[in-house]
Scaffold this active site. Sequence first.
Site, mmCIF file in Angstrom:
data_model
loop_
_atom_site.group_PDB
_atom_site.id
_atom_site.type_symbol
_atom_site.label_atom_id
_atom_site.label_comp_id
_atom_site.label_asym_id
_atom_site.label_seq_id
_atom_site.Cartn_x
_atom_site.Cartn_y
_atom_site.Cartn_z
ATOM 1 C CG HIS A 175 45.590 17.863 -9.370
ATOM 2 N ND1 HIS A 175 45.567 16.531 -8.990
ATOM 3 C CD2 HIS A 175 46.488 17.938 -10.368
ATOM 4 C CE1 HIS A 175 46.423 15.845 -9.724
ATOM 5 N NE2 HIS A 175 46.994 16.656 -10.575
ATOM 6 C CG ASP A 398 30.745 4.013 -26.497
ATOM 7 O OD1 ASP A 398 30.019 5.004 -26.730
ATOM 8 O OD2 ASP A 398 30.618 2.927 -27.092
#
Length: 453
Positions: A175, A398
Site C-alpha cells: 500500500h 480493456d
Amino acid sequence: MNATSDLTIIEQCRISPPPFTIGHRSMPLTFFDMTWLLFPPVHHTFFYDFPHSKSHFLETVVPNLKHSLSLTLQHFFPFVSNLFVFTVPDHSGLIKKPEIRHVEGDYVALTFAESSADFTDLTGNHPRKCEKFYPLVPHLGKAVKTSDYVSIPLFSVQVTFFPNSGISIGTTNHHSLADATTRFRFLKVWTSMAKFGEDRSDILTRAPPIYDRLIDIPKLDEKKLKETKLESFYQPPSLVGSGGDKVRATFVLARTNIDRLKKMVVTQLPEVEYVSSFTVTCSYIWSCIARSQAKICKDDLEQFIFTVDCRSRLDPPVPAAYSGNCGAPCIVTIKSVVLSGENGFLTAVKLFGEGITKMVNNKDGILKDAEKWHDGFKVPARKIGIAGTPKLDFYAMDFGWGKVKKYETISIDYNSSISITSGRESTQDVEIGLCFPSLQMKAFGKIFNVGLV
C-alpha cells in the site's frame, strides 16, 4: 507445472523494463506513504470473458502481456522497485526515511496459471466463499532482512486462464507504493499498451507520472516515522486463513436509488450543507451493516473511515499525475444503537457531511490538523474502512478482450472493509463489495433490498 487445488501454475517469469530505460533511482516515502507501511497488501482481481482455447491463450495473451507490461514499467519505475525500510539509526541517531529504490535488473514477478474453478460463479454478485478468490492473487514476494534494513518487492501480477471461459488479472501491491489514483493511471497505460500492441508512450506525453516529492513536510515525516513501529516491519500478512466462514457479495446502488436517497436527505434534513452520492451511499451501507449485526450493545461505538484525496486540496495543489499516496483519513463515529435505529441513515449522512466539510474547508488548509488525523483510530470502536472510489472507472480497463466483466477488491477480506467503485453497466451507479460471515451477509442483503423499495 505446480498444482494447488483448482489452480495449475503454467509459468512464472520476471518482467523488467527495456534495458537501461530506468537505471538506478530512488524515491523517499512521504508521511502520506508511511501511513500504510504496516498495512496488509492490496489485492485486486479483474475478470474478463475469453471464450478461447488454451493454445490461443498461450500464443496470443501470454506474449502480449509480457511485452506490454515491460513497456509500461519503464514509465512507472516504482512498480518495478523494492521498498527499503531502514531499521538502524544512522550516525546522527536518526532512522533514515523508508524509500522506494530501483536498480538495473529489478523485475515484477508475473505468474501465468490455469484454473478449473467455475468462472460464472466467481463473476457473480451473489455470496461466494471468500477463499475461492485467494488462489487468483499473487504474493508480493519474500522480504529480505539484513542488519540495517528490510526490503520487499512492491508489485506482482498473476494471470489466470479459465478454459473456454475467461481470464482473470490479479494484482498485488504494497500500500505504500500507490493509492487508487496512481494504480488507476498505471493500469490505464498498461491496458492501452496491450490493446494497441505497441509502445503507447504518447498517451503519457501530456501528463507523465510525477515522482518529485512535491509534498515535503519534515515535521510530519518525522512524526509518522516515530509513530510507526518499524521493528515489526517484515513479511506482509497473507490472505490464507482470512476467509473462514466469510463470503463476499456485490450490491449495486443504481443512480435512481442514489437520487432517491439524496432527495430523502434534502427533504428531511434541509440544514445539511454537504450531500453527495458518496455520502448517501456510505451512510446507507453503514446503517444496513449496523442493523445486520447479530448483537448491538447500547454503548458500543461504530467508526467509518474513508480517505479524502488531497492532491487538489493542498496549497499549492499537487498535480493529478503525482505518483504515490496522497490521501487524508476522515473518521466518523456514532453509537451502534443510533446507527442501527430508525434514523440511523439520516444521522450518518449528517455526520459524513460535517466531517468532510470540516476537513476540506479548513481555513488554514487541509494539512492544518494533519498531526491529529489518526487520533481517532485509538477510539475503541467497531471500524469499517473504504477501499476504492466511484470516481475511477476500473471497469474500463480493456486489455483487448473487452471491458471488465467483474472487478473485485480481494484485500477487504483482511479486515471486513468495503470496496466501492463505479458500476459496470453505468458509471453513474455505485458497486459495493462486502465480506462478512454468511449469516450476516444474508441479513444484510434483506435489509439492503427492503430499504430501497
